[in-house]
Design an enzyme around this catalytic site. Structure first.
Site, short mmCIF file in Angstrom:
data_model
loop_
_atom_site.label_atom_id
_atom_site.label_comp_id
_atom_site.label_asym_id
_atom_site.label_seq_id
_atom_site.Cartn_x
_atom_site.Cartn_y
_atom_site.Cartn_z
N LYS A 159 -15.57 -1.48 2.91
CA LYS A 159 -14.89 -1.87 1.66
C LYS A 159 -15.98 -2.49 0.79
O LYS A 159 -16.50 -3.57 1.13
CB LYS A 159 -13.81 -2.92 1.93
CG LYS A 159 -12.59 -2.43 2.70
CD LYS A 159 -11.72 -3.64 3.12
CE LYS A 159 -10.39 -3.22 3.70
NZ LYS A 159 -9.72 -4.36 4.39
N GLU A 182 0.81 -1.23 0.00
CA GLU A 182 0.00 0.00 0.00
C GLU A 182 0.84 1.27 0.00
O GLU A 182 0.34 2.35 0.26
CB GLU A 182 -0.92 0.01 1.22
CG GLU A 182 -1.96 -1.09 1.19
CD GLU A 182 -2.84 -1.07 2.42
OE1 GLU A 182 -2.54 -0.34 3.39
OE2 GLU A 182 -3.85 -1.80 2.41
C1 PEP Z 1 -6.84 -3.87 5.42
O1 PEP Z 1 -6.65 -4.92 6.04
O2 PEP Z 1 -7.41 -2.95 5.98
C2 PEP Z 1 -6.42 -3.73 4.02
C3 PEP Z 1 -6.67 -2.62 3.32
O3 PEP Z 1 -5.75 -4.75 3.48
P1 PEP Z 1 -6.35 -5.83 2.49
O4 PEP Z 1 -6.90 -5.12 1.31
O5 PEP Z 1 -5.17 -6.69 2.17
O6 PEP Z 1 -7.42 -6.55 3.25
MG MG Z 2 -7.72 -4.00 7.90
#
Ligand code: PEP
Ligand code: MG
Length: 412
Positions: free
Chosen positions: A331, A199
């Site tokens: 998400k 990231e």
């Molecule tokens: C997270 O865990 O908040 C994250 C953004 O990672 P991933 O997309 O790998 O779940």
């Molecule tokens: Mg997370």
């Protein structure tokens, strides 16, 4: 009102170089919505499955075989589009068609509708007339599932310019801290390669406490006081450490193990010592009671569920009932369709659960999540600090600062 005239997909790559799906939805033959799906590395047990049997090609085949079912629907009819997807997949986790397909089709349709209506996507997604900017929350130092051996077990140390009054200042401040952290790391270790995790956060060979210390030092070097102009956050991603058999959190890299009680103390000490504003998944994804203990102890910081709540409304209701968190990651691809994610957001907002709209570690260069963060009244937008696919989201916020409907920063 404009009707969908075509829908097509293709296989592309995400920022990790893994295959993913992109979907084009066109209305009236001219209003194009185009969305490429992201995917996670630290994936919650109960989140939507990205692709059937892990194969993006399978999602593409399903879209191609069923494209006629979308033609003629209003591109703004999110529920209607969602219902077609559900008619193709009656599972609870999109394992038949892939959550990535549901993500791309629903967001691309809404983007097409917003172009037809000549308004920004955030306005198409919300009936409100006044909006606020979420505070950018960005990964400055990464480990865990996002970086290699030798890096911290903790997945992410994050920066948030909590004292900023404008989106421009908030983004600039995060960038300054990220840059200064490189200087601090180079001074600590002359062999530091400037390597970064998935990231864009630095990925140094440091154990957890040292990684937190250097992050705090970078803020202080710039004259910032933690908890004032800037605040740190941590995504513990504790499910990565949780060992079901041992019933312990195993810190392979640092070389220690925590019982449940020790893990709560470990997280609480970090929250207090570094005056965190944000603590995500400090215990594993099924530890609702342990999360509740931290939530009760820290009412003024965002005790946040990610793997815990997986943008799933039924799990969120369980978390609300057990007072397991006061904030939640949103998400869209964890939920599947944008319709699912907006339902989740409504329940969160009605129950005082603060939202943090988030990227995935494997991202596309799209920027619709910046609009989704604004439309869902998210307090923060967790999208990284640097890297083309992260900057794309921040640059979109800067473009949106020209818009009259958005005034000022969210109240955390
Ligand atoms: C997270 O865990 O908040 C994250 C953004 O990672 P991933 O997309 O790998 O779940
Ligand atoms: Mg997370």
């Amino acid at each position: 009102m404009t009707k969908i005239s075509s829908i097509e997909g293709r296989i592309l790559y995400n920022s990790r170089g893994s295959k993913t799906i992109e979907v084009d939805v066109e209305s009236e033959g001219k209003f194009l919505g185009r969305v490429c799906a992201p995917s996670g590395a630290s994936v919650g047990k109960y989140e939507a499955v990205s692709f059937p049997n892990g194969k993006p090609e399978e999602s593409l085949r399903i879209l191609q075989e069923n494209s006629q079912k979308f033609i003629g629907l209003e591109s703004s009819d999110l529920k209607g589009i969602h219902d077609v997807l559900k008619s193709l997949d009656s599972s609870t986790d999109y394992s038949r068609i892939g959550g990535a397909l549901a993500f791309a089709v629903t967001i691309a349709s809404m983007e097409s509708a917003s172009k037809a209506a000549e308004q920004p996507l955030f306005k198409t997604l919300s009936p409100e007339f006044s909006f606020k900017f979420p505070f950018p929350l960005g990964n400055i130092l990464g480990g865990g599932a996002h970086a290699g051996p030798g890096t911290p077990d903790i997945q992410e140390i994050l920066i948030c310019a909590t004292g900023s009054k404008t989106i421009e200042d908030a983004i600039e401040t995060n960038l300054a801290v990220h840059k200064e952290l490189r200087n601090v790391l180079e001074n600590e270790d002359s062999d530091f390669t400037n390597g970064r995790g998935d990231e864009g956060g630095w990925a140094p060979k440091l154990e957890n406490q040292k990684a937190l210390e250097v992050s705090a030092k970078a803020c202080e070097n710039l004259g910032f006081t933690l908890g004032k102009e800037v605040s740190l956050g941590v995504d513990f991603a504790a499910s990565t450490q949780w060992n079901e058999e041992k019933q312990k959190y195993v810190y392979d890299r640092a070389g220690f193990e925590n019982s449940t009680g020790e893990q709560i103390d470990f997280a609480a000490n970090i929250i207090e010592k570094y005056k965190l504003i944000f603590a995500e998944d400090a215990v594993h994804e099924e530890a609702f009671e342990d999360m509740a203990e931290l939530t009760a102890k820290f009412p003024n910081i965002l005790v946040t569920g990610d793997d815990l709540t997986v943008t799933n409304k039924d799990i969120l209701i369980k978390a609300i009932d057990s007072k397991s968190c006061n904030a939640s990651i949103l998400k869209v691809n964890q939920a599947g369709s944008l319709y699912d994610a907006l339902e989740f957001a409504n329940i969160a907002n009605q129950n005082n659960i603060k939202l943090i709209t988030s990227h995935r570690s494997g991202e596309s260069t799209d920027s619709q999540i910046s609009h989704i963060g604004i439309a869902t009244k998210s307090k923060m937008l967790k999208v990284g600090v640097v890297g083309g696919e992260r900057i794309a989201k921040l640059n979109e916020l800067l473009r949106l600062s020209e818009h009259d409907l958005i005034r000022g920063m969210a109240e955390i």
